[in-house]
Design an enzyme around this catalytic site. Structure first.
Site, PDB file in Angstrom:
ATOM      1  N   GLY A 211       0.805  -1.217   0.000  1.00  0.00           N
ATOM      2  CA  GLY A 211       0.000   0.000   0.000  1.00  0.00           C
ATOM      3  C   GLY A 211       0.836   1.262   0.000  1.00  0.00           C
ATOM      4  O   GLY A 211       2.028   1.223  -0.307  1.00  0.00           O
TER       5      GLY A 211
ATOM      6  N   LEU B 172       0.449   3.607  -2.143  1.00  0.00           N
ATOM      7  CA  LEU B 172       0.849   3.383  -3.536  1.00  0.00           C
ATOM      8  C   LEU B 172       1.427   4.636  -4.194  1.00  0.00           C
ATOM      9  O   LEU B 172       1.036   5.759  -3.885  1.00  0.00           O
ATOM     10  CB  LEU B 172      -0.356   2.886  -4.331  1.00  0.00           C
ATOM     11  CG  LEU B 172      -0.989   1.593  -3.819  1.00  0.00           C
ATOM     12  CD1 LEU B 172      -2.165   1.186  -4.708  1.00  0.00           C
ATOM     13  CD2 LEU B 172       0.034   0.464  -3.740  1.00  0.00           C
TER      14      LEU B 172
ATOM     15  N   GLY C 202       5.551   3.747  -8.883  1.00  0.00           N
ATOM     16  CA  GLY C 202       6.268   2.472  -9.030  1.00  0.00           C
ATOM     17  C   GLY C 202       5.277   1.320  -8.993  1.00  0.00           C
ATOM     18  O   GLY C 202       5.253   0.457  -9.881  1.00  0.00           O
ATOM     19  N   HIS C 203       4.398   1.331  -7.980  1.00  0.00           N
ATOM     20  CA  HIS C 203       3.367   0.289  -7.888  1.00  0.00           C
ATOM     21  C   HIS C 203       2.473   0.338  -9.125  1.00  0.00           C
ATOM     22  O   HIS C 203       2.121  -0.698  -9.692  1.00  0.00           O
ATOM     23  CB  HIS C 203       2.485   0.536  -6.660  1.00  0.00           C
ATOM     24  CG  HIS C 203       3.199   0.462  -5.346  1.00  0.00           C
ATOM     25  ND1 HIS C 203       3.347   1.552  -4.529  1.00  0.00           N
ATOM     26  CD2 HIS C 203       3.802  -0.576  -4.708  1.00  0.00           C
ATOM     27  CE1 HIS C 203       3.990   1.190  -3.424  1.00  0.00           C
ATOM     28  NE2 HIS C 203       4.288  -0.084  -3.512  1.00  0.00           N
TER      29      HIS C 203
ATOM     30  N   GLN D 102       7.486  -9.582   8.043  1.00  0.00           N
ATOM     31  CA  GLN D 102       8.719  -9.189   7.356  1.00  0.00           C
ATOM     32  C   GLN D 102       9.358  -7.945   7.968  1.00  0.00           C
ATOM     33  O   GLN D 102      10.310  -7.401   7.412  1.00  0.00           O
ATOM     34  CB  GLN D 102       8.495  -9.052   5.846  1.00  0.00           C
ATOM     35  CG  GLN D 102       7.626  -7.911   5.406  1.00  0.00           C
ATOM     36  CD  GLN D 102       7.293  -8.009   3.922  1.00  0.00           C
ATOM     37  OE1 GLN D 102       6.649  -8.929   3.489  1.00  0.00           O
ATOM     38  NE2 GLN D 102       7.747  -7.028   3.148  1.00  0.00           N
TER      39      GLN D 102
ATOM     40  N   GLN E 126      11.825  -4.253  -9.894  1.00  0.00           N
ATOM     41  CA  GLN E 126      13.296  -4.354  -9.795  1.00  0.00           C
ATOM     42  C   GLN E 126      13.812  -3.593  -8.578  1.00  0.00           C
ATOM     43  O   GLN E 126      14.893  -3.857  -8.077  1.00  0.00           O
ATOM     44  CB  GLN E 126      13.921  -3.793 -11.077  1.00  0.00           C
ATOM     45  CG  GLN E 126      15.444  -3.804 -11.078  1.00  0.00           C
ATOM     46  CD  GLN E 126      16.008  -2.869 -12.122  1.00  0.00           C
ATOM     47  OE1 GLN E 126      15.403  -2.673 -13.173  1.00  0.00           O
ATOM     48  NE2 GLN E 126      17.147  -2.258 -11.838  1.00  0.00           N
TER      49      GLN E 126
ATOM     50  N   GLN F  55      14.738  -9.183  -3.268  1.00  0.00           N
ATOM     51  CA  GLN F  55      13.413  -9.774  -3.040  1.00  0.00           C
ATOM     52  C   GLN F  55      12.946 -10.506  -4.285  1.00  0.00           C
ATOM     53  O   GLN F  55      12.472 -11.642  -4.232  1.00  0.00           O
ATOM     54  CB  GLN F  55      12.423  -8.665  -2.675  1.00  0.00           C
ATOM     55  CG  GLN F  55      10.969  -9.061  -2.797  1.00  0.00           C
ATOM     56  CD  GLN F  55      10.032  -7.950  -2.359  1.00  0.00           C
ATOM     57  OE1 GLN F  55       9.974  -7.609  -1.190  1.00  0.00           O
ATOM     58  NE2 GLN F  55       9.297  -7.390  -3.294  1.00  0.00           N
TER      59      GLN F  55
ATOM     60  N   VAL G 163      10.904   2.705 -11.136  1.00  0.00           N
ATOM     61  CA  VAL G 163      10.360   4.020 -11.483  1.00  0.00           C
ATOM     62  C   VAL G 163      10.975   5.027 -10.519  1.00  0.00           C
ATOM     63  O   VAL G 163      11.024   4.790  -9.304  1.00  0.00           O
ATOM     64  CB  VAL G 163       8.820   4.033 -11.368  1.00  0.00           C
ATOM     65  CG1 VAL G 163       8.265   5.426 -11.633  1.00  0.00           C
ATOM     66  CG2 VAL G 163       8.216   3.016 -12.327  1.00  0.00           C
TER      67      VAL G 163
ATOM     68  N   SER H 254       7.344   4.007  -0.901  1.00  0.00           N
ATOM     69  CA  SER H 254       6.305   4.483   0.037  1.00  0.00           C
ATOM     70  C   SER H 254       6.964   5.246   1.172  1.00  0.00           C
ATOM     71  O   SER H 254       6.408   6.195   1.707  1.00  0.00           O
ATOM     72  CB  SER H 254       5.520   3.305   0.605  1.00  0.00           C
ATOM     73  OG  SER H 254       5.012   2.523  -0.437  1.00  0.00           O
TER      74      SER H 254
HETATM   75  P1  AMP Z   1       6.009  -2.512  -1.567  1.00  0.00           P
HETATM   76  O1  AMP Z   1       4.654  -1.932  -1.465  1.00  0.00           O
HETATM   77  O2  AMP Z   1       7.117  -1.614  -1.203  1.00  0.00           O
HETATM   78  O3  AMP Z   1       6.093  -3.890  -0.936  1.00  0.00           O
HETATM   79  O4  AMP Z   1       6.234  -2.793  -3.138  1.00  0.00           O
HETATM   80  C1  AMP Z   1       5.341  -3.582  -3.859  1.00  0.00           C
HETATM   81  C2  AMP Z   1       5.939  -3.875  -5.203  1.00  0.00           C
HETATM   82  O5  AMP Z   1       6.174  -2.665  -5.904  1.00  0.00           O
HETATM   83  C3  AMP Z   1       7.289  -4.594  -5.110  1.00  0.00           C
HETATM   84  O6  AMP Z   1       7.367  -5.596  -6.107  1.00  0.00           O
HETATM   85  C4  AMP Z   1       8.268  -3.477  -5.356  1.00  0.00           C
HETATM   86  O7  AMP Z   1       9.492  -3.916  -5.897  1.00  0.00           O
HETATM   87  C5  AMP Z   1       7.518  -2.626  -6.354  1.00  0.00           C
HETATM   88  N1  AMP Z   1       8.046  -1.264  -6.328  1.00  0.00           N
HETATM   89  C6  AMP Z   1       8.222  -0.493  -5.250  1.00  0.00           C
HETATM   90  N2  AMP Z   1       8.800   0.675  -5.605  1.00  0.00           N
HETATM   91  C7  AMP Z   1       8.999   0.624  -6.924  1.00  0.00           C
HETATM   92  C8  AMP Z   1       9.563   1.510  -7.889  1.00  0.00           C
HETATM   93  N3  AMP Z   1      10.056   2.689  -7.551  1.00  0.00           N
HETATM   94  N4  AMP Z   1       9.598   1.112  -9.187  1.00  0.00           N
HETATM   95  C9  AMP Z   1       9.113  -0.087  -9.548  1.00  0.00           C
HETATM   96  N5  AMP Z   1       8.558  -0.970  -8.690  1.00  0.00           N
HETATM   97  C10 AMP Z   1       8.502  -0.619  -7.395  1.00  0.00           C
END
Ligand code: AMP
Length: 514
Positions: free
Chosen positions: A33, A35, A38-39, A63, A150, A155, A178, A188
């Site tokens: 969340g 968001l 990137g998400h 985690q 990425q 992860q 992104v 986030s």
């Molecule tokens: P999180 O909410 O941080 O667990 O991220 C959820 C998904 O979004 C994960 O697969 C992250 O790698 C991806 N994600 C987070 N930040 C970015 C970003 N800046 N660019 C691309 N994917 C992202």
């Protein structure tokens, strides 16, 4: 269209069971969340590749370490929903902790050695909790494809290992990082940053940008690049650097010499806040997708250290071994089910009316040239294909035929590796079954011939006539076969030269396909 907000495991399972019953492809985008773009890039990609998209929002307590920011991790469910609605997300799965970890919960995944270094060393329980949660999500939602970023490089590698080691029936697609306009990787946790903090944390992306510039200028000594990265990070006194390394992405061991696909990883603290970033090295001007492809297909060096630069054919072999990641590496962004879901839905209102399926490579390395992508702009392949089938336009073509690309690996034909043919056949099976009224199959070229003979008809090598010999006299050949799922019904199969790959040309099949 409404976006369903689902909070229980049972409701989520019921929702996706219905989707599967309708034969639709399903995407899962797991998030915690708060968001950001990137998400949303993952969601957009999911929307392109699948019929139905589920985004999960769950701040996963297992985690986070005891001293970490679980309690104050940003949460903004209403805003998240507002961001997801316009993208056409079908459902958000936002369970409570109790729903995911009911009383008595006791089983965890142990993700192995890669989970013990870098992020794993800094956050000892992190990957155990993350991998357990991803496994649970895959079991609850049962998506065809799950999308990851990425941004969390380690992860993503651990998840790919999890899927492979535990034979999870899901494909993993990885999307590039992104960034904000100033270069900072979106996260986030960036919400915690004030203007001054932000200036300090920009050292991470700046150090990677410099590394990239050094590599582009021809530097291959990983140590020299690393020194520059460290210098840039050290120049920012408020940052506490946790690690900076350039590694082989298959082993996470440091590399001496940069290779295409080597990855620079950085992590630093600013007070309570931890930030990570990474860079995949690649050839000059290479796209983020190609770099991901290079990293994801990098192998561990052999123990004698004699890996050296591999000849092109060996690279191809390695890529083929990973060809189940076509979607992940996105040089082929239309893997089987996504392709079918997208174009069959658009062009074939009644799949039962398709009598002839054409199987053969169209533009596997360049999906934008796929027959269905730009039907108004015929290319060499389409022109010759229409000739072969006796049709004049795409409209006429799709009224009577459907085309599928039997082998979807990275190998650019002719003569695709045996493993790739075998691997991709699973999709071809599914595709053939989509056309209940199928009477004929047209096979284009030797790859599709071998794939069909061996993996669809189940013939042994000894009983397969060489393609050239089979087509020698008439320029095409025909046989009648039974496909198990059609019961007693005969299917006519026509074998011909590939309209664009092979130099020989088959005569028009029009009289036989009337
Ligand atoms: P999180 O909410 O941080 O667990 O991220 C959820 C998904 O979004 C994960 O697969 C992250 O790698 C991806 N994600 C987070 N930040 C970015 C970003 N800046 N660019 C691309 N994917 C992202």
């Amino acid at each position: 269209m409404t976006t369903r907000w689902i909070t229980t495991v049972s409701e989520m399972k019921a929702f996706t069971a219905e989707i599967r019953l309708k034969g639709k492809s399903l995407a899962l985008v797991p998030t915690m969340g708060a968001l950001h773009d990137g998400h949303l890039s993952l969601v957009r990609r999911a929307k392109i590749q699948c019929n139905v998209t589920v985004v999960s929002i769950f701040v996963n307590p297992t985690q986070f370490g005891p001293a970490e920011d679980f309690a104050r991790y940003p949460r903004s469910p209403e805003k998240d929903l507002e961001l997801l609605k316009p993208l056409g997300v079908d459902a958000v799965f936002a369970p409570s902790s109790r729903e995911i970890y009911p009383a008595g919960f006791a089983t965890f995944v142990n993700p192995g050695p890669i989970a013990t270094v870098f992020e794993g060393a800094a956050r000892p329980e992190h990957f155990r909790g993350m991998a357990t949660m991803v496994l649970k999500l895959v079991n609850i939602v049962r998506p065809d494809i799950a999308f990851f970023g990425q941004k969390d490089f380690q992860q993503m590698v651990i998840i790919r290992r999890l899927v492979e080691d535990l034979n999870l029936p899901v494909r993993i697609v990885v999307c590039p990082i992104v960034r904000e306009a100033d270069g900072l990787a979106k996260s986030s946790r960036n919400l915690y940053l004030n203007a001054q903090d932000r200036k300090a944390v920009l050292a991470l992306s700046r150090s990677l940008k410099q590394a990239e510039e050094m590599a582009q200028a021809g530097e291959v000594d990983a140590q020299k690049i690393l020194e520059e990265i460290r210098k840039t990070l050290a120049a920012e006194p408020r940052l506490q650097v946790e690690y900076a390394a350039i590694v082989n992405p298959a082993t996470f061991e440091p590399v001496v010499c940069l290779n295409p696909g080597s990855v620079a990883l950085v992590a630093a603290r600013l007070g309570d806040l931890r930030l990570i970033d990474n860079l995949i090295f690649g050839p000059l001007g290479s796209s983020p997708e190609l770099r991901l492809q290079l990293a994801l297909t990098t192998q561990a060096p052999d123990k004698e250290g004699s890996a050296g630069p591999r000849p092109e054919i060996e690279r191809l072999r390695l890529r083929i071994e990973h060809c189940r990641d076509c979607a992940a590496v996105s040089s082929v962004s239309l893997p089987a089910r996504e392709f079918l879901a997208k174009y069959l839905e658009r062009d074939y209102p009644d799949l039962g009316s398709v009598r002839v399926l054409v199987i053969g490579r169209c533009a596997p390395m360049n999906p934008s040239q796929f027959v269905y992508c730009h039907p108004e702009a015929p290319n060499q392949f389409t022109t010759r294909l229409y000739d072969l089938l006796g049709v004049k336009s795409f409209a006429e073509f799709k009224a009577r035929f459907a085309l599928t690309d039997g082998a979807r690996c990275h190998a650019a034909g002719p003569l695709v590796d045996e493993r790739a043919l075998a691997h991709c056949t699973q999709y071809l099976h599914e595709e053939l079954k989509l056309f209940p009224g199928l009477q004929s199959v047209v096979i284009l070229g030797e790859d599709a011939y071998l794939q069909f003979q061996k993996h669809i008809l189940g013939r042994g090598r000894a009983s397969i006539r060489p393609f050239a010999e089979l087509l020698k006299s008439a320029g095409w050949a025909q046989e009648t076969v039974r496909l198990p799922w059609f019961g007693e019904r005969d299917v006519q199969v026509f074998y011909c030269y590939h309209p664009a790959v092979e130099t020989k040309k088959s005569p028009s099949l029009a009289p036989h396909l009337a």
